[in-house]
Design a protein around this motif. Structure first.
Motif, short mmCIF file in Angstrom:
data_model
loop_
_atom_site.label_atom_id
_atom_site.label_comp_id
_atom_site.label_asym_id
_atom_site.label_seq_id
_atom_site.Cartn_x
_atom_site.Cartn_y
_atom_site.Cartn_z
N LEU A 35 0.83 -1.20 0.00
CA LEU A 35 0.00 0.00 0.00
C LEU A 35 0.87 1.25 0.00
N GLU A 36 2.02 1.16 0.64
CA GLU A 36 2.94 2.30 0.66
C GLU A 36 3.37 2.66 -0.76
N GLY A 37 3.65 1.64 -1.58
CA GLY A 37 4.01 1.88 -2.97
C GLY A 37 2.85 2.45 -3.76
N GLN A 38 1.64 1.99 -3.47
CA GLN A 38 0.46 2.52 -4.15
C GLN A 38 0.22 3.98 -3.79
N VAL A 39 0.52 4.34 -2.56
CA VAL A 39 0.39 5.75 -2.13
C VAL A 39 1.36 6.62 -2.92
N VAL A 40 2.61 6.18 -3.08
CA VAL A 40 3.59 6.96 -3.83
C VAL A 40 3.15 7.09 -5.29
N ARG A 41 2.62 6.03 -5.85
CA ARG A 41 2.17 6.04 -7.25
C ARG A 41 1.15 7.15 -7.49
N LEU A 42 0.17 7.28 -6.60
CA LEU A 42 -0.83 8.35 -6.74
C LEU A 42 -0.26 9.71 -6.34
N SER A 43 0.60 9.73 -5.35
CA SER A 43 1.19 11.01 -4.91
C SER A 43 2.04 11.63 -6.01
N ASP A 44 2.68 10.80 -6.81
CA ASP A 44 3.47 11.28 -7.94
C ASP A 44 2.58 12.06 -8.90
N LYS A 45 1.41 11.54 -9.18
CA LYS A 45 0.48 12.22 -10.09
C LYS A 45 -0.06 13.50 -9.47
N ILE A 46 -0.42 13.44 -8.20
CA ILE A 46 -0.92 14.63 -7.51
C ILE A 46 0.13 15.74 -7.58
N ALA A 47 1.37 15.38 -7.33
CA ALA A 47 2.44 16.38 -7.29
C ALA A 47 2.69 16.97 -8.67
N TYR A 48 2.93 16.11 -9.67
CA TYR A 48 3.36 16.68 -10.94
C TYR A 48 2.24 17.40 -11.67
N ILE A 49 1.01 16.94 -11.56
CA ILE A 49 -0.08 17.65 -12.22
C ILE A 49 -0.24 19.05 -11.64
N ASN A 50 -0.23 19.13 -10.32
CA ASN A 50 -0.51 20.42 -9.69
C ASN A 50 0.68 21.37 -9.71
N HIS A 51 1.90 20.86 -9.52
CA HIS A 51 3.00 21.82 -9.58
C HIS A 51 3.33 22.21 -11.01
N ASP A 52 2.98 21.35 -11.98
CA ASP A 52 3.16 21.73 -13.37
C ASP A 52 2.17 22.82 -13.76
N ILE A 53 0.95 22.76 -13.22
CA ILE A 53 -0.02 23.84 -13.42
C ILE A 53 0.53 25.13 -12.82
N ASP A 54 1.06 25.04 -11.60
CA ASP A 54 1.61 26.21 -10.92
C ASP A 54 2.75 26.82 -11.72
N ASP A 55 3.67 25.99 -12.23
CA ASP A 55 4.78 26.50 -13.03
C ASP A 55 4.29 27.11 -14.33
N ALA A 56 3.29 26.48 -14.95
CA ALA A 56 2.77 27.00 -16.22
C ALA A 56 2.08 28.34 -16.01
N ILE A 57 1.40 28.51 -14.88
CA ILE A 57 0.78 29.80 -14.56
C ILE A 57 1.85 30.85 -14.32
N ASN A 58 2.89 30.49 -13.55
CA ASN A 58 3.98 31.44 -13.29
C ASN A 58 4.71 31.84 -14.57
N ALA A 59 4.77 30.91 -15.54
CA ALA A 59 5.42 31.19 -16.81
C ALA A 59 4.49 31.92 -17.79
N LYS A 60 3.26 32.18 -17.34
CA LYS A 60 2.25 32.88 -18.15
C LYS A 60 1.89 32.11 -19.43
N ILE A 61 1.99 30.80 -19.34
CA ILE A 61 1.56 29.95 -20.45
C ILE A 61 0.06 29.71 -20.38
N ILE A 62 -0.45 29.57 -19.16
CA ILE A 62 -1.88 29.45 -18.93
C ILE A 62 -2.26 30.35 -17.76
#
Length: 336
Positions: free
Chosen positions: A172-199
């Motif tokens: 289950l610990e590995g399954q948690v990391v698997r979903l946490s990876d998606k949570i992290a990259y989707i949301n911080h990529d949105i944040d970076d894209a907003i800061n870069a004025k792409i979206i």
């Protein structure tokens, strides 16, 4: 009784019945004496944290190639965000936080320079293809410590190998990391894209923001809480169908608007040409690689794979420096 044994007793008394107890680990490929202070998963975490591959992550691209600015994510900051999210979920579910953290810290060790751009070109160049998750496992099993590897536990290696969407960690610990990876990259990529004025935040589809929230902070909060609520006292890490579908919808939207078609991706062709050029150069000049890689070839490792090991381990800046040194002419002067 050692401190490690005291910690293992505390785990047994406090963790969920679905957690992996340190004392019940399937162990290491090469048997070792136990530490008197740290559990096996604590030792794995520390080995990863002190590895050369982990330190290199600070100079590897997350999404945007060589951005001008100090606040865009790197592969290292992504890894730390995944670790923190995964620890939060694991603690709430009574899982083994040390195992979770070790998997999270090691999951992206095998990433190439220039992010997924580098991964794509190496996948084309290598006869058997390239996946960063498999390369991460190769690093901890073989490449670190000059060919000795880190000799990690079975549970940590499984979590590292299976952290991608198609993977299925047995813990289950590995399954948690698997979903946490998606949570992290989707949301911080949105944040970076907003800061870069792409979206802009208002560009995100309303049907998604109504479910997940209208800010990065709210979306992360929604996703974490949804996992905790739906996974509590269960032998599986789950999300509600509505939140899960919304997460994948926003991921698809990011592919269309940012990952595959944005001004920030214009340099990717050059990055791929750079990696391809280095690959063929070192393939034809094996003796110009560092000694630790030549040693691998002398020990019977496939030559193309070892060239890939060397190039995929490079940071963005190191790859550019090597390319310039090999292929960009320099000025010269007559010695006086």
């Amino acid at each position: 009784m050692t401190i490690r044994e005291e910690i293992e007793i505390i785990e047994e008394k406090t963790l969920s019945k679905y957690a992996i107890l340190s004392k019940n680990s399937k162990g290491r490929l090469i048997k070792e004496d136990e530490c008197t202070i740290r559990t096996c998963f604590m030792r794995d975490r520390d080995r990863i944290l002190h590895s050369k591959a982990f330190r290199r992550l600070k100079h590897k691209t997350q999404v945007f190639l060589i951005p001008e600015g100090d606040h865009y994510r790197t592969r290292l900051t992504h890894t730390l965000e995944v670790s923190q999210t995964a620890r939060t979920i694991s603690k709430a579910l009574g899982l083994n936080q040390d195992l979770t953290e070790a998997i999270a810290l090691g999951h992206d060790l095998g990433h190439t320079p220039f992010g997924h751009t580098g991964e794509k070109i190496l996948d084309k160049l290598l006869e058997n293809g390239f996946e960063h998750s498999k390369q991460s496992l190769r690093i901890v099993e073989l490449l670190e410590k000059n060919g000795e590897g880190l000799n990690l536990t079975c549970e940590v290696k499984d979590g590292i190998l299976n952290h991608r969407t198609k993977g299925r960690p047995f813990t289950l610990e590995g399954q948690v990391v698997r979903l946490s990876d998606k949570i992290a990259y989707i949301n911080h990529d949105i944040d970076d894209a907003i800061n870069a004025k792409i979206i802009k935040e208002k560009d995100l589809p309303l049907k998604i923001t109504k479910i997940l929230g209208d800010s990065v902070r709210k979306r992360i909060d929604t996703l974490i809480k949804d996992i905790i609520i739906n996974s509590k006292n269960k032998n599986e890490i789950l999300m509600s169908s509505s939140v899960y579908d919304a997460m994948h919808e926003i991921r698809k939207w990011m592919f269309d608007r940012v990952y595959l078609d944005s001004i920030a991706k214009e340099e990717e062709g050059k990055a791929q040409e750079l990696i391809q050029t280095l690959f063929y150069y070192y393939k034809n000049n094996l003796n110009e690689m560092p000694d630790e890689y030549i040693k691998l070839i002398n020990n019977g490792e496939n030559e193309e794979q070892v060239v890939c090991d060397y190039i995929s381990g490079m940071t963005d800046d190191y790859a550019i420096m090597k390319f310039e040194k090999l292929f960009v002419p320099k000025g010269w002067r007559i010695k006086e």
